[in-house]
Design a protein around this motif. Sequence first.
Motif: not given
Length: 269
Positions: A150, A159-160, A184, A186, A188, A190, A231, A234
């Motif tokens: 995460t 960010e992911r 990704i 925060e 969403g 990419i 998504q 995310h």
Amino acid sequence: MIKPVRLKEADDESLFGGKCVSLGSALRAGLPAPDGYALAVELVTEIVQDNAEAIADVTSLFPELAPSVAVRSSAVGEDSETASFAGQHVSILNVMNAEAMVQAIKQVHGSAFTPEALAYRDKMGVGDEPAIAVVLQQQIQSEIAGVMFTRHPLTSVAERYVEASWGLGEAIVAGLVVPDGFRIAEDGAIVERIVGEKDIKLVSTDEGEVAEVEVASDKVATLCLNDVQLQQLHLLAARCQSIYSQDIDIEWAFHTGKLYLLQCRAITR
């Protein structure tokens, strides 16, 4: 004698270890984790000692979890923010009968007492003898699987960060492939897609084993996640952060289009 409990009911880490309790929290919160059972440390010890009543209690669970079960460790004190036991304790996948499930429980328990695992405990300052509980879960026969942080584990950027490959996610954990990588934001968006080299995948066999097979040539350098799936990941990350209130390391899988949460733990600093 202590009995198996539904994974959803596991809420005491001193009895069930960190993984059982984390997955129990996920199920109680409605996250898409596979259902299963938690075996407390005391019960696992009785199984290792061949207690007939304990073994009967556990083998009776198999028909509910069939046709295939994942047997995972849940040690007391593992997977904290300062010490991750990922890779130290084995997981046994694709267990296809009750007797094999009992042997897998014993194997998972024994993996905590290898010289390597004990040396890691000593290095991380985790005292006392290992106390091993066990997770029994329905096996997800994933077409795509991987890990997600995460927060970026190397840069600490908010960010992911996702790694993904074909088949079972253990191919990534074991370093058998160069996975696809995704970042990704925060919100969403990419940020980055990096194609890996996914020339093999791990799959479950009808014989109750996990096999290495070659990936079709047109998929080796093809991204295995599309924007819709990214998504979904995310949103799963956001839900995990709201529930656990910390940065999370997630193991996930897609099977027949559905996203599953397999494990989650604090990101090790």
